[in-house]
Write an enzyme that holds these catalytic residues in place. Sequence first.
Site, short mmCIF file in Angstrom:
data_model
loop_
_atom_site.label_atom_id
_atom_site.label_comp_id
_atom_site.label_asym_id
_atom_site.label_seq_id
_atom_site.Cartn_x
_atom_site.Cartn_y
_atom_site.Cartn_z
N ASP A 31 -8.90 1.72 -2.99
CA ASP A 31 -9.11 0.31 -2.68
C ASP A 31 -10.40 0.17 -1.85
O ASP A 31 -10.68 0.98 -0.97
CB ASP A 31 -7.91 -0.25 -1.90
CG ASP A 31 -7.89 -1.75 -1.88
OD1 ASP A 31 -7.01 -2.34 -2.54
OD2 ASP A 31 -8.75 -2.38 -1.21
N ILE A 32 -11.16 -0.87 -2.17
CA ILE A 32 -12.45 -1.07 -1.48
C ILE A 32 -12.24 -1.44 -0.01
O ILE A 32 -13.13 -1.22 0.82
CB ILE A 32 -13.28 -2.15 -2.21
CG1 ILE A 32 -14.74 -2.04 -1.87
CG2 ILE A 32 -12.75 -3.54 -1.93
CD1 ILE A 32 -15.64 -2.89 -2.76
N ASN A 88 1.82 -6.85 -6.51
CA ASN A 88 1.90 -8.27 -6.19
C ASN A 88 1.80 -9.10 -7.47
O ASN A 88 1.07 -8.72 -8.39
CB ASN A 88 0.78 -8.66 -5.24
CG ASN A 88 0.89 -7.96 -3.89
OD1 ASN A 88 1.99 -7.81 -3.37
ND2 ASN A 88 -0.24 -7.52 -3.34
N GLU A 96 -4.47 -11.13 -5.82
CA GLU A 96 -5.86 -11.64 -5.77
C GLU A 96 -6.64 -11.26 -7.01
O GLU A 96 -7.54 -11.99 -7.43
CB GLU A 96 -6.57 -11.10 -4.52
CG GLU A 96 -6.02 -11.68 -3.24
CD GLU A 96 -6.59 -11.00 -2.00
OE1 GLU A 96 -7.42 -10.08 -2.14
OE2 GLU A 96 -6.18 -11.41 -0.90
N VAL A 97 -6.34 -10.09 -7.57
CA VAL A 97 -7.06 -9.64 -8.76
C VAL A 97 -6.08 -9.68 -9.93
O VAL A 97 -5.03 -9.01 -9.90
CB VAL A 97 -7.63 -8.21 -8.56
CG1 VAL A 97 -8.30 -7.74 -9.84
CG2 VAL A 97 -8.60 -8.19 -7.39
N HIS A 101 -2.12 -4.13 -10.90
CA HIS A 101 -2.43 -2.90 -10.17
C HIS A 101 -1.30 -2.58 -9.23
O HIS A 101 -0.70 -3.47 -8.63
CB HIS A 101 -3.76 -3.03 -9.41
CG HIS A 101 -3.86 -4.28 -8.62
ND1 HIS A 101 -4.15 -5.50 -9.18
CD2 HIS A 101 -3.67 -4.51 -7.31
CE1 HIS A 101 -4.16 -6.43 -8.24
NE2 HIS A 101 -3.85 -5.85 -7.09
N MET A 102 -1.02 -1.30 -9.11
CA MET A 102 -0.02 -0.83 -8.17
C MET A 102 -0.75 -0.25 -6.96
O MET A 102 -1.64 0.60 -7.13
CB MET A 102 0.84 0.24 -8.84
CG MET A 102 1.87 0.86 -7.95
SD MET A 102 2.75 2.15 -8.83
CE MET A 102 3.80 1.15 -9.85
P1 5GP Z 1 -3.90 -7.82 -4.75
O1 5GP Z 1 -3.91 -8.71 -3.55
O2 5GP Z 1 -4.41 -8.52 -5.99
O3 5GP Z 1 -2.58 -7.15 -4.97
O4 5GP Z 1 -4.89 -6.64 -4.39
C1 5GP Z 1 -6.21 -6.58 -4.84
C2 5GP Z 1 -6.85 -5.38 -4.16
O5 5GP Z 1 -8.04 -5.06 -4.84
C3 5GP Z 1 -7.21 -5.63 -2.71
O6 5GP Z 1 -6.54 -4.69 -1.88
C4 5GP Z 1 -8.73 -5.46 -2.67
O7 5GP Z 1 -9.20 -4.85 -1.50
C5 5GP Z 1 -8.99 -4.62 -3.91
N1 5GP Z 1 -10.29 -4.83 -4.53
C6 5GP Z 1 -10.87 -6.02 -4.82
N2 5GP Z 1 -12.07 -5.84 -5.40
C7 5GP Z 1 -12.26 -4.50 -5.47
C8 5GP Z 1 -13.33 -3.69 -5.98
O8 5GP Z 1 -14.34 -4.17 -6.46
N3 5GP Z 1 -13.17 -2.34 -5.91
C9 5GP Z 1 -12.05 -1.77 -5.38
N4 5GP Z 1 -11.99 -0.45 -5.35
N5 5GP Z 1 -11.02 -2.52 -4.89
C10 5GP Z 1 -11.13 -3.85 -4.94
#
Ligand code: 5GP
Length: 116
Positions: A31-32, A88, A96-97, A101-102
Amino acid sequence: MSEETIFSKIIRQEIPTPLLYQDELVSAFRDIAPRVSTHILIVPNKLIATVNDVVDADELTMGRMITVARKLAKEEGIDENGYRLIINCNEDGGQEVFHIHMHLLGGQRLGPMLSI
Ligand code: 5GP
């Protein structure tokens, strides 16, 4: 048809993010913005926006996400102490994305499962 997210570009390595694992079904990368010392995302290579969009034919891929989590947890040395897997879904779930993803989270004692 869902729109591609940044994760598709990472999976295809159009954005250079080191892959911790990749096979014909899933990919994994850090995760970034890690929330804990080990924070890895395990994603299907195929774009599936949310858990609501999973179909029966995706069962192998969904299962692979778990077996890859197990393998990476061992590689990270967090398998014995333990870890948490989170997916999520949509707004209330905090997604958010919009490419499933797990989250594999560990390396330290995690707090309560939910903060609401
Ligand atoms: P969500 O809230 O959708 O479950 O989690 C999305 C996750 O993706 C977040 O923890 C965020 O930090 C990570 N993320 C968003 N953009 C990027 C990216 O460009 N690269 C990586 N490695 N992680 C990302």
